[in-house]
Scaffold this motif. Structure first.
Motif, PDB file in Angstrom:
ATOM      1  N   UNK A   1      12.870 -23.228  21.946  1.00 57.07           N
ATOM      2  CA  UNK A   1      13.883 -22.827  20.963  1.00 57.07           C
ATOM      3  C   UNK A   1      14.313 -24.003  20.093  1.00 57.07           C
ATOM      4  N   UNK A   2      14.656 -25.134  20.718  1.00 58.95           N
ATOM      5  CA  UNK A   2      15.114 -26.299  19.952  1.00 58.95           C
ATOM      6  C   UNK A   2      13.996 -26.878  19.091  1.00 58.95           C
ATOM      7  N   UNK A   3      12.757 -26.846  19.612  1.00 55.43           N
ATOM      8  CA  UNK A   3      11.623 -27.340  18.826  1.00 55.43           C
ATOM      9  C   UNK A   3      11.423 -26.479  17.571  1.00 55.43           C
ATOM     10  N   UNK A   4      11.532 -25.162  17.722  1.00 50.21           N
ATOM     11  CA  UNK A   4      11.389 -24.261  16.576  1.00 50.21           C
ATOM     12  C   UNK A   4      12.467 -24.521  15.522  1.00 50.21           C
ATOM     13  N   UNK A   5      13.686 -24.715  15.987  1.00 51.34           N
ATOM     14  CA  UNK A   5      14.782 -24.950  15.045  1.00 51.34           C
ATOM     15  C   UNK A   5      14.620 -26.298  14.334  1.00 51.34           C
ATOM     16  N   UNK A   6      14.146 -27.307  15.075  1.00 55.10           N
ATOM     17  CA  UNK A   6      13.913 -28.608  14.450  1.00 55.10           C
ATOM     18  C   UNK A   6      12.792 -28.514  13.421  1.00 55.10           C
ATOM     19  N   UNK A   7      11.735 -27.787  13.740  1.00 52.77           N
ATOM     20  CA  UNK A   7      10.626 -27.607  12.797  1.00 52.77           C
ATOM     21  C   UNK A   7      11.084 -26.840  11.557  1.00 52.77           C
ATOM     22  N   UNK A   8      11.988 -25.906  11.742  1.00 53.99           N
ATOM     23  CA  UNK A   8      12.531 -25.160  10.601  1.00 53.99           C
ATOM     24  C   UNK A   8      13.261 -26.099   9.647  1.00 53.99           C
ATOM     25  N   UNK A   9      14.009 -27.032  10.220  1.00 47.75           N
ATOM     26  CA  UNK A   9      14.705 -28.017   9.375  1.00 47.75           C
ATOM     27  C   UNK A   9      13.700 -28.867   8.589  1.00 47.75           C
ATOM     28  N   UNK A  10      12.629 -29.284   9.256  1.00 48.29           N
ATOM     29  CA  UNK A  10      11.625 -30.129   8.597  1.00 48.29           C
ATOM     30  C   UNK A  10      10.821 -29.339   7.559  1.00 48.29           C
ATOM     31  N   UNK A  11      10.706 -28.033   7.768  1.00 49.12           N
ATOM     32  CA  UNK A  11       9.971 -27.196   6.817  1.00 49.12           C
ATOM     33  C   UNK A  11      10.731 -27.024   5.498  1.00 49.12           C
ATOM     34  N   UNK A  12      11.986 -27.377   5.499  1.00 46.39           N
ATOM     35  CA  UNK A  12      12.767 -27.285   4.261  1.00 46.39           C
ATOM     36  C   UNK A  12      12.387 -28.384   3.273  1.00 46.39           C
ATOM     37  N   UNK A  13      11.748 -29.440   3.768  1.00 48.21           N
ATOM     38  CA  UNK A  13      11.224 -30.484   2.879  1.00 48.21           C
ATOM     39  C   UNK A  13       9.817 -30.075   2.435  1.00 48.21           C
ATOM     40  N   UNK A  14       9.468 -30.273   1.157  1.00 48.82           N
ATOM     41  CA  UNK A  14       8.149 -29.851   0.666  1.00 48.82           C
ATOM     42  C   UNK A  14       6.995 -30.401   1.502  1.00 48.82           C
ATOM     43  N   UNK A  15       7.101 -31.677   1.912  1.00 51.09           N
ATOM     44  CA  UNK A  15       6.025 -32.281   2.702  1.00 51.09           C
ATOM     45  C   UNK A  15       5.887 -31.598   4.067  1.00 51.09           C
ATOM     46  N   UNK A  16       7.019 -31.284   4.682  1.00 53.01           N
ATOM     47  CA  UNK A  16       6.987 -30.610   5.970  1.00 53.01           C
ATOM     48  C   UNK A  16       6.447 -29.202   5.860  1.00 53.01           C
ATOM     49  N   UNK A  17       6.857 -28.489   4.797  1.00 52.42           N
ATOM     50  CA  UNK A  17       6.384 -27.127   4.599  1.00 52.42           C
ATOM     51  C   UNK A  17       4.872 -27.101   4.405  1.00 52.42           C
ATOM     52  N   UNK A  18       4.369 -28.055   3.610  1.00 51.08           N
ATOM     53  CA  UNK A  18       2.929 -28.119   3.345  1.00 51.08           C
ATOM     54  C   UNK A  18       2.136 -28.336   4.639  1.00 51.08           C
ATOM     55  N   UNK A  19       2.629 -29.229   5.464  1.00 52.98           N
ATOM     56  CA  UNK A  19       1.940 -29.549   6.724  1.00 52.98           C
ATOM     57  C   UNK A  19       1.956 -28.354   7.678  1.00 52.98           C
ATOM     58  N   UNK A  20       3.067 -27.652   7.725  1.00 56.72           N
ATOM     59  CA  UNK A  20       3.232 -26.581   8.707  1.00 56.72           C
ATOM     60  C   UNK A  20       2.559 -25.269   8.313  1.00 56.72           C
ATOM     61  N   UNK A  21       2.162 -25.140   7.065  1.00 56.19           N
ATOM     62  CA  UNK A  21       1.524 -23.891   6.628  1.00 56.19           C
ATOM     63  C   UNK A  21       0.234 -23.600   7.405  1.00 56.19           C
ATOM     64  N   UNK A  22      -0.441 -24.637   7.805  1.00 55.65           N
ATOM     65  CA  UNK A  22      -1.687 -24.446   8.577  1.00 55.65           C
ATOM     66  C   UNK A  22      -1.411 -24.021  10.016  1.00 55.65           C
ATOM     67  N   UNK A  23      -0.129 -24.122  10.449  1.00 59.19           N
ATOM     68  CA  UNK A  23       0.226 -23.820  11.836  1.00 59.19           C
ATOM     69  C   UNK A  23       1.016 -22.521  11.964  1.00 59.19           C
TER      70      UNK A  23
END
Length: 343
Positions: A291-313
């Motif tokens: 749960x905490x990992x998902x929420x932390x990743x959601x925060x990082x996905x708000x940055x364009x660089x994070x969103x770009x990286x996570x799209x493949x996952x």
């Protein structure tokens, strides 16, 4: 003619260090009188007996009613170390009951105990912090601790305390109290973040876990998020995502989640390469870690660089949407929405 006979029954279990308990309703009044005795041995025996009785909430209620707490408050100043240790032990046992916690708050035991924060006896300090920990489990207890001005003292004791067991109790109390805005502000003003940063590097799993948990509470206000970034704590939190203890991983991910709310925190986490270890935690056996990992990743996905990286996952997040835990399912759904969002 008289005969010498040996009884088949065991002899009575008599503890020579414990006062004899009077019969019926006279028991507690007699012990209360003995607590006020000038004879040291009498006071010690009365405290030993009281420790046994206070496991029963009915006796706790009666003890408060007849004024035992005032006698115990006086004994906190006793010159004898054993008296102080047993007095704090009695108070700790009383604090395990709801009626005991209410009584301790009504009689202002929090302030009376604060004078023993630097007591040379470890057991004495341990017992008093157990009382604070139990009181911090209820809202009125948290408010009383904060209004008593104890937060700065607890923060400074966190650094000076040498016993790990006592440090853990202080961390438990702080984690509960720091969720109050007033307490968090006081703690931040007294350098709680650098102290917690040191404890994150401890060799003890429990201390690392509890320090990360306290850091989660500190990160709730904006100033806490800023200080976590300013004191360079985020790289340590990222390192703890790979910790051998799952509880440490869960709390580190939770602290990272709060710290990454700000833009500076997001990019500090991205620079520390937090995404990869967070993705690995999505396969953890503990729901709180996922749960905490998902929420932390959601925060990082708000940055364009994070969103770009996570799209493949995204497929990994789709699997999390089918998690047995409903909170994890919802967090995964929100994460996918943020990752797939297009301006």
């Amino acid at each position: 003619m008289a005969h010498t006979r040996i009884s088949m029954y065991m002899p009575p279990d008599i503890n020579p260090t414990q006062a004899a308990i009077a019969y019926g309703c006279r028991a507690l009044p007699k012990l209360n009188e003995e607590l006020q005795s000038e004879d040291l041995r009498t006071r010690q025996k009365a405290l030993m007996a009281l420790c046994d009785l206070m496991h029963d909430p009915e006796y706790v209620y009666d003890a408060i009613k007849i004024g035992c707490l005032e006698s115990l408050k006086a004994l906190l100043k006793d010159v004898d170390p054993m008296v102080r240790i047993k007095t704090t032990e009695v108070l700790h046992i009383m604090a395990t009951h709801n009626v005991g916690r209410d009584g301790l708050l009504e009689h202002d035991i929090i302030v009376a105990l604060s004078f023993l924060l630097n007591d040379p006896q470890q057991l004495c300090r341990e017992n008093l912090h157990l009382v604070y920990k139990h009181l911090s489990q209820i809202p009125t207890g948290v408010q009383s601790i904060v209004s008593s001005g104890l937060i700065p003292s607890l923060v400074w004791k966190l650094q000076r305390e040498e016993e790990a067991s006592v440090q853990m109790l202080i961390l438990d109390t702080l984690a509960a109290c720091l969720q109050e805005d007033a307490a968090a502000v006081e703690a931040l003003d007294n350098r709680v973040v650098p102290f917690l940063k040191e404890l994150l590097l401890s060799n003890c799993d429990d201390i690392r876990s509890k320090a990360a948990h306290a850091l989660m509470a500190v990160c709730i206000p904006l100033e806490g998020k800023n200080q976590v970034w300013q004191y360079d704590v985020i790289p340590i939190l990222v390192h703890l995502l790979k910790d051998k203890a799952e509880e440490v991983q869960a709390n580190a991910a939770g602290a990272l989640m709060y710290a990454a709310v700000t833009t500076a925190g997001k990019y500090a986490a991205l620079d520390a390469e937090a995404i990869s270890p967070l993705l690995e935690l999505l396969c953890s056996s503990m729901s709180s870690v996922r749960l905490n990992a998902l929420k932390a990743l959601t925060m990082l996905a708000e940055a364009p660089e994070g969103r770009r990286y996570l799209q493949a996952h995204v497929p990994t997040f789709r699997i999390c949407e089918m998690d047995v835990n409903q909170a994890v399912q919802q967090a995964a759904h929100i994460a996918i929405q943020v990752i797939e969002w297009k301006p």
